[in-house]
Design an enzyme around this catalytic site. Sequence first.
Site, PDB file in Angstrom:
ATOM      1  N   HIS A 182      -0.937   3.320   0.726  1.00  0.00           N
ATOM      2  CA  HIS A 182       0.346   3.565   1.393  1.00  0.00           C
ATOM      3  C   HIS A 182       1.315   2.411   1.189  1.00  0.00           C
ATOM      4  O   HIS A 182       2.529   2.595   1.311  1.00  0.00           O
ATOM      5  CB  HIS A 182       0.128   3.786   2.888  1.00  0.00           C
ATOM      6  CG  HIS A 182      -0.435   5.127   3.225  1.00  0.00           C
ATOM      7  ND1 HIS A 182      -1.780   5.425   3.100  1.00  0.00           N
ATOM      8  CD2 HIS A 182       0.163   6.264   3.672  1.00  0.00           C
ATOM      9  CE1 HIS A 182      -1.981   6.682   3.456  1.00  0.00           C
ATOM     10  NE2 HIS A 182      -0.824   7.214   3.810  1.00  0.00           N
ATOM     11  N   GLY A 183       0.819   1.221   0.907  1.00  0.00           N
ATOM     12  CA  GLY A 183       1.695   0.078   0.693  1.00  0.00           C
ATOM     13  C   GLY A 183       0.919  -1.228   0.718  1.00  0.00           C
ATOM     14  O   GLY A 183      -0.076  -1.346   1.417  1.00  0.00           O
TER      15      GLY A 183
END
Length: 237
Positions: A182-183
């Site tokens: 997701h990051g």
Amino acid sequence: EYQWIHYGMFVTYFPHLVAGPVLHQSQMMPQFANPAIYRFNAGNFVGGLAIFVIGLIKKVIFADGVSPYADAIFGPTDAGLLPDSQEAWLGAVAYTLQLYFDFSGYSDMAIGLSWMFNIRLPFNFNSPYKATSISDFWRRWHITLSVFLRDYLYIAMGGNRHGKVRRYTNLGITMLLGGLWHGANWSFVLWGGLHGVYLMVNHAFRAICGAKVIQRLDTSRAFAVLAWGLTMLTVIV
């Protein structure tokens, strides 16, 4: 894939590039090779438009409608102010709703737009906030990502084929990497780690109770309500 136009369509096809739905080429390439998708289909167009509108309503009305309540708490907190307990819960619950309606909304919009052009994408959310366990939650939340993580990480690392310790380790690593997907941020690592721990506890609880006890609990209305409340609490956290 040897036909450059099909390959080009796959790698540039906007709905599945950023965050979902996450699709395997075997789900897309056969559709591109079907001549029928290049002909207008009124039924698919109307059905896709309806799904698109549902997603647009989720995004514009519900997600954007609840976001000011989350921003009112998180904005000052980012500036160094400390919210009280009531404000913290308001911000957390508001963001939980905003995230779902935003995420599922644009997934529905992508699915609807695709169906208008005769391309079928799998649905990505199945009422995840109705889940009664964290395992059930991940079968309902961002389904295509869950399938991807299962097939390419969990099963690839051995899944549950090498004993309980290895199984729980694989669960934890899978969710940690799912958080990083997701990051590249420590908050995502923490989020992935938390969900890894949640899944370990959930599987351990079911293993300790045994199949007969779990079967009885699954038929209990009171247990279902309690399980739903606990699942929502963990997700909100």
